[in-house]
Every structure is written in C-alpha cells, then in structure tokens.
Design a protein around this motif. Sequence first.
Motif, PDB file in Angstrom:
ATOM      1  N   THR A 159       0.525  -1.090   0.290  1.00 14.34           N
ATOM      2  CA  THR A 159      -0.172  -0.088  -0.408  1.00 14.34           C
ATOM      3  C   THR A 159       0.619   0.994   0.109  1.00 14.34           C
ATOM      4  O   THR A 159       1.852   1.037   0.215  1.00 14.34           O
ATOM      5  CB  THR A 159      -0.710   0.074   1.520  1.00 14.34           C
ATOM      6  OG1 THR A 159      -0.201  -0.118   2.469  1.00 14.34           O
ATOM      7  CG2 THR A 159      -1.480  -0.604   1.093  1.00 14.34           C
ATOM      8  N   GLY A 160       0.428   2.173   0.011  1.00 14.85           N
ATOM      9  CA  GLY A 160       0.759   4.006  -0.363  1.00 14.85           C
ATOM     10  C   GLY A 160       2.194   3.786  -1.032  1.00 14.85           C
ATOM     11  O   GLY A 160       2.524   3.130  -2.161  1.00 14.85           O
ATOM     12  N   ASN A 161       2.411   5.145  -0.333  1.00 17.03           N
ATOM     13  CA  ASN A 161       4.330   5.394  -1.384  1.00 17.03           C
ATOM     14  C   ASN A 161       3.937   5.596  -2.780  1.00 17.03           C
ATOM     15  O   ASN A 161       4.052   5.619  -3.867  1.00 17.03           O
ATOM     16  CB  ASN A 161       4.669   4.361  -1.000  1.00 17.03           C
ATOM     17  CG  ASN A 161       6.501   4.590  -1.161  1.00 17.03           C
ATOM     18  OD1 ASN A 161       6.484   6.410  -1.745  1.00 17.03           O
ATOM     19  ND2 ASN A 161       7.252   3.979  -0.839  1.00 17.03           N
ATOM     20  N   THR A 162       2.477   6.442  -3.115  1.00 10.18           N
ATOM     21  CA  THR A 162       2.428   6.505  -4.058  1.00 10.18           C
ATOM     22  C   THR A 162       2.536   7.174  -5.050  1.00 10.18           C
ATOM     23  O   THR A 162       2.555   6.346  -6.495  1.00 10.18           O
ATOM     24  CB  THR A 162       0.826   7.730  -3.839  1.00 10.18           C
ATOM     25  OG1 THR A 162       0.036   7.042  -2.909  1.00 10.18           O
ATOM     26  CG2 THR A 162       0.319   8.004  -5.102  1.00 10.18           C
ATOM     27  N   LYS A 163       4.353   7.980  -5.150  1.00  3.02           N
ATOM     28  CA  LYS A 163       4.382   8.721  -6.319  1.00  3.02           C
ATOM     29  C   LYS A 163       5.531   7.335  -6.541  1.00  3.02           C
ATOM     30  O   LYS A 163       5.405   7.398  -8.450  1.00  3.02           O
ATOM     31  CB  LYS A 163       5.900   9.422  -5.612  1.00  3.02           C
ATOM     32  CG  LYS A 163       4.988  10.729  -5.706  1.00  3.02           C
ATOM     33  CD  LYS A 163       6.564  11.857  -5.316  1.00  3.02           C
ATOM     34  CE  LYS A 163       5.610  13.128  -4.884  1.00  3.02           C
ATOM     35  NZ  LYS A 163       6.564  14.433  -4.914  1.00  3.02           N
ATOM     36  N   ARG A 164       6.181   6.180  -5.580  1.00  9.58           N
ATOM     37  CA  ARG A 164       6.933   5.496  -6.738  1.00  9.58           C
ATOM     38  C   ARG A 164       5.864   4.338  -6.896  1.00  9.58           C
ATOM     39  O   ARG A 164       6.124   4.032  -7.282  1.00  9.58           O
ATOM     40  CB  ARG A 164       7.804   4.860  -5.026  1.00  9.58           C
ATOM     41  CG  ARG A 164       8.602   4.139  -5.986  1.00  9.58           C
ATOM     42  CD  ARG A 164       9.571   2.594  -4.384  1.00  9.58           C
ATOM     43  NE  ARG A 164       8.483   2.631  -3.731  1.00  9.58           N
ATOM     44  CZ  ARG A 164       8.843   1.550  -2.530  1.00  9.58           C
ATOM     45  NH1 ARG A 164       9.969   1.281  -2.053  1.00  9.58           N
ATOM     46  NH2 ARG A 164       7.933   0.589  -1.873  1.00  9.58           N
ATOM     47  N   GLN A 165       4.458   4.220  -6.782  1.00 10.67           N
ATOM     48  CA  GLN A 165       3.559   2.786  -6.473  1.00 10.67           C
ATOM     49  C   GLN A 165       3.191   3.595  -8.216  1.00 10.67           C
ATOM     50  O   GLN A 165       3.290   2.655  -9.279  1.00 10.67           O
ATOM     51  CB  GLN A 165       2.334   3.599  -6.531  1.00 10.67           C
ATOM     52  CG  GLN A 165       1.764   2.037  -6.303  1.00 10.67           C
ATOM     53  CD  GLN A 165       1.740   1.183  -5.550  1.00 10.67           C
ATOM     54  OE1 GLN A 165       2.767   0.150  -5.791  1.00 10.67           O
ATOM     55  NE2 GLN A 165       1.268   1.434  -3.832  1.00 10.67           N
ATOM     56  N   LEU A 166       3.554   4.744  -8.746  1.00 10.99           N
ATOM     57  CA  LEU A 166       2.859   5.201 -10.132  1.00 10.99           C
ATOM     58  C   LEU A 166       4.003   5.397 -10.933  1.00 10.99           C
ATOM     59  O   LEU A 166       4.272   4.981 -12.275  1.00 10.99           O
ATOM     60  CB  LEU A 166       2.420   6.564 -10.511  1.00 10.99           C
ATOM     61  CG  LEU A 166       1.057   7.028  -9.897  1.00 10.99           C
ATOM     62  CD1 LEU A 166       0.710   8.144  -9.075  1.00 10.99           C
ATOM     63  CD2 LEU A 166      -0.466   6.671 -10.510  1.00 10.99           C
ATOM     64  N   MET A 167       5.316   5.516 -10.416  1.00  9.96           N
ATOM     65  CA  MET A 167       6.390   5.123 -11.706  1.00  9.96           C
ATOM     66  C   MET A 167       6.836   4.186 -12.006  1.00  9.96           C
ATOM     67  O   MET A 167       7.101   3.531 -13.060  1.00  9.96           O
ATOM     68  CB  MET A 167       7.743   6.279 -10.699  1.00  9.96           C
ATOM     69  CG  MET A 167       9.179   5.691 -11.154  1.00  9.96           C
ATOM     70  SD  MET A 167      10.265   6.544 -10.378  1.00  9.96           S
ATOM     71  CE  MET A 167      11.132   4.984  -9.894  1.00  9.96           C
ATOM     72  N   LEU A 168       6.659   2.666 -10.795  1.00  6.15           N
ATOM     73  CA  LEU A 168       6.677   1.518 -11.427  1.00  6.15           C
ATOM     74  C   LEU A 168       5.999   1.202 -11.788  1.00  6.15           C
ATOM     75  O   LEU A 168       5.847   0.054 -13.406  1.00  6.15           O
ATOM     76  CB  LEU A 168       6.946   0.082  -9.599  1.00  6.15           C
ATOM     77  CG  LEU A 168       7.970   1.258  -9.015  1.00  6.15           C
ATOM     78  CD1 LEU A 168       7.754   0.162  -7.845  1.00  6.15           C
ATOM     79  CD2 LEU A 168       9.033   0.569  -9.953  1.00  6.15           C
ATOM     80  N   MET A 169       4.684   1.830 -12.214  1.00  8.18           N
ATOM     81  CA  MET A 169       3.840   0.981 -12.630  1.00  8.18           C
ATOM     82  C   MET A 169       3.664   1.443 -14.111  1.00  8.18           C
ATOM     83  O   MET A 169       3.178   0.380 -15.157  1.00  8.18           O
ATOM     84  CB  MET A 169       2.184   2.068 -12.475  1.00  8.18           C
ATOM     85  CG  MET A 169       0.782   1.255 -13.070  1.00  8.18           C
ATOM     86  SD  MET A 169      -0.807   1.760 -12.537  1.00  8.18           S
ATOM     87  CE  MET A 169      -0.956   1.301 -11.087  1.00  8.18           C
ATOM     88  N   LYS A 170       4.700   2.499 -14.277  1.00  7.99           N
ATOM     89  CA  LYS A 170       5.063   3.119 -15.973  1.00  7.99           C
ATOM     90  C   LYS A 170       6.038   2.351 -16.271  1.00  7.99           C
ATOM     91  O   LYS A 170       6.152   1.596 -17.453  1.00  7.99           O
ATOM     92  CB  LYS A 170       5.303   4.488 -16.101  1.00  7.99           C
ATOM     93  CG  LYS A 170       5.474   5.031 -17.134  1.00  7.99           C
ATOM     94  CD  LYS A 170       5.874   6.321 -17.006  1.00  7.99           C
ATOM     95  CE  LYS A 170       5.783   6.747 -18.693  1.00  7.99           C
ATOM     96  NZ  LYS A 170       7.036   7.339 -18.116  1.00  7.99           N
ATOM     97  N   ASP A 171       6.938   2.245 -15.377  1.00 10.08           N
ATOM     98  CA  ASP A 171       7.707   1.520 -16.108  1.00 10.08           C
ATOM     99  C   ASP A 171       7.987   0.061 -15.847  1.00 10.08           C
ATOM    100  O   ASP A 171       8.784  -0.632 -16.837  1.00 10.08           O
ATOM    101  CB  ASP A 171       9.254   2.233 -14.967  1.00 10.08           C
ATOM    102  CG  ASP A 171       9.470   3.643 -14.656  1.00 10.08           C
ATOM    103  OD1 ASP A 171       8.896   4.100 -16.065  1.00 10.08           O
ATOM    104  OD2 ASP A 171      10.288   4.321 -13.869  1.00 10.08           O
TER     105      ASP A 171
END
Length: 428
Positions: A159-171
């Motif tokens: 859960t959480g850590n939204t910025k990293r979550q989105l970065m990984l989702m993309k990369d």
Amino acid sequence: MFEHKAQFLKRKELKRVQLSKLRRIVSYAYQNVPLFKKRFNEAGVKPGSIRTLDDIEKIPFTVKNDLRDNYPLGVLAVPQTRLYCLHASSGTTGKPIIMAYTRGDLERWSKLMGRSFDVAGVRRGDVVQNMFGYGLFTGGLGFHYGARAVGATIVPTGTGNTKRQLMLMKDLRSRVAASTPSYMIYLCEASRIEGYEPKVDFAVKVGIFGAEPWSEQTRKRIEDVFGLRAHDIYGMSELYGPGVAIECEQRNGLHVWGDEFLVETINPDTGDVLEPGKEGELVFTMLSREAMPLLRYRTRDLSRVFEEECACGRYHPRIQRIKGRSDDMLIIGGVNVFPSQVEHVLMNIPTLGDQYQIIVSHAELDRLAVKVETTPERVNDPNLLKQIQSDLLAVLGIRADVQLVELGTLPRTEVGKARRVIDLRTKE
Ligand code: ADP
Ligand code: ZN
C-alpha cells in the motif's frame, strides 16, 4: 486456463462434490474442534444427520465472537505444529481474530486466488502490481499467492507510497492492478497530479479490486481513466482471505467457488434461510479447511445469491455486489442508510469529484450531512446542490445537508480501507 475443470463443473457434479465434502468436513469439525462438538450436541445434531445439502440448515451458525472468545487459537482442528502460517483480522475493537492455515489450506487458498486471477484474464508472465497491504492482513499475501499460482510476475509494492507506485506502474508496464477500489480512485487523481496521462503512460488492462464496498459508478470512473477492465473480488480473513468470489467476464455478480464454499443467505434478525435472489446476510461453510474449519459462518455482509448458470458457462453460484456490512448500516432518524447508497448517487453525477464524506450527527434529531468535491467553479452552483439533494432523497428516503467543497480538500485513503463515515452521535 488455470483449474479449468473445477471452474466449469456442471451443476450435478458440483452438487455431488459439495455434498461429499460437506459430510466429511462436518464430521471432521465435530471430532476435532470442541466448539463444534458442543454446538452440535446442544442442538441435538449428529454429523450423521447431514445427508443432503439441505440438511445444512440443521447446523448451528458460527459467529465472529466464537472466534474472538477463543483467542488466539482455541478453534484449531490440528496440532499447532502442523500450522504453516497465521494471519489476523484488523480487529478495530479489542482483540483481533487469528486465522490459521496448514500447508494444504495455503495451497487451496492459492488455487482459489489463482482461479480468480484466471477468471479476470490474468495470464502467465503478466506483470501484476499488488497494492494490497502485506502482513497480517490477508489481502497482500492472498493476491501474492494467486499471482504466483498463475505464473504472473509479481510486483509486491503493497500500500501507499503513491509516487513510487505510479513510477513503477509506468516503468515496469504493469498489466494488472490489484488494490482497494478507494486506492485506485485515488490513483486516478494522483496520476494526473504527478503529470501522467494514465491511458498513455500506463499499460494496466485488468483491475482486480475489493476488500470494501464500491459502486458501479466508481468502476466506470476507474475504467475511464485507466482504460482497464475492473473485476470485483470478495473475501474475508476468516474464509482464507480474498478469493472467495470474483466477477467473471460477464460481471453479472461474483462467482463463489462452490467446490470450496457453500453459500447461503439468511434473514439477519431471525436466522431463517432465504430463497435465492432475496437480500440477506451471507453465510459461508468452508468445505475443506483443515486448520480452522468454519461451518455456517455469519459474515454480516449483505447480498443476494443466484443459482442459475451464468452466461460464461460456470455453475458456481453468484452473489450480488456486496451492499455493505450490517455493522456499517447507519440508522438515521429511524431510516436505514448504507454508505454504498450514498456513493451510488454521488458517483452517478459526472460533475462531482471522486471523494466524499458522510457525517451523521444529532441535535434534537438525527442529521445526515454529505460533503462532496467538485471543481472550484461549481462549488457555488445551486442547481448542482439541488440535484444532489433530490437524488439522495429519492434513493435514501431522507434529506441530507449537502456541502460542495473544492477538489482536493477531503481526506484521501492511501493505506487500507476507506473511512468515509463520521458518526458523531456516539460521542455526543
Ligand atoms: P477486516 O474484517 O479486518 O476488515 P477482512 O479482509 O477480513 O478484514 O474484511 C472482510 C470484509 O471486507 C468483508 O466481510 C466485507 O465486508 C468486505 N469486503 C471484502 N471484499 C469486498 C467486496 N468486493 N465488496 C464489498 N465488501 C467487501
Ligand atoms: Zn460467469
């Protein structure tokens, strides 16, 4: 396909499996768990009294307090040395409930989650971003096991850590997103704030969302932003965890894996079993749980059961999208209100944002207030306010004081389940 045969059991075969497993688990529970022996004896029922599937009605219910009263491990059916792992419910008040699993239980749970992934269209090699919390909560590991079972590539972000979550989702080009619906709705907004264009930057095509009630309108919003297909998944810690039921491609109710669970609906006040199609409390019997068998476990979740064959060809019974837990029901001036009904109304109005809050208070009379976000230019729009008020009145049958607030002002849920209801009455 994963466990194709089990997924497509014909009705007769499914019933045959259910009855033989039911008879076995009933005598197993009776012999190995003192609580069940005591309950059966009190009710004058012997394991041998269960000869048909309808005989299940003779079995006494099990409730949450039975587990709580036997904290931590008083309902085990196996010696503790045979336990493979333990989990716990969040236990918002008092002691949590401990869930125990043998290796066999874990394998069964993994397979049910694997099947659920399969039904949602997850395939070997798919990148699965698991945004459920890892730890004692069954969500994180339950999804993890499911992804492993189908041979997907797991990204265990938690859960959480939204910025990293989105970065990984993309990369990492995640193809599958698993999370609570409230977190995914939050990601819709967060991704824009972080400068992403979800449909272009992300490759998420499948969403598996559950662990809390959400509405059809919320589904549409998530799907529109990400361009994915969302499946509702249901489960609870006491029943292994997630993976008890999931929507197939028809998305016309959630299939309960009938070879592992018997599902009934009862009138929560009288305990009477309801006919299929009638709304009531879901009651589950686990058909193969070794460490902690549960017979006729009352979930407090409200839904309906449908027995007909689904257009997908599966006979596993379906439950309707969960309306909510009976504990979540608000009684406001004598009227029953479910938070999910409020969500349904609000998310249906396109000019409203995704976030809302329900505040119940009492000053002479009970009062319902609803705060919901919208764009700055609409915050003072009297017509919008009127529309919300009349839509809420039509669905709830009571008046609500509606307040429009600017986008970004209400609290967001980044970890765990959303908390959108504030009931001030208990404190007053
Ligand atoms: P806890 O009880 O600690 O919150 P659980 O994961 O056991 O943790 O929660 C299970 C409950 O979550 C269910 O009984 C139900 O109320 C809710 N829930 C799970 N999945 C869904 C779903 N798809 N839709 C609505 N509610 C759900
Ligand atoms: Zn189906």
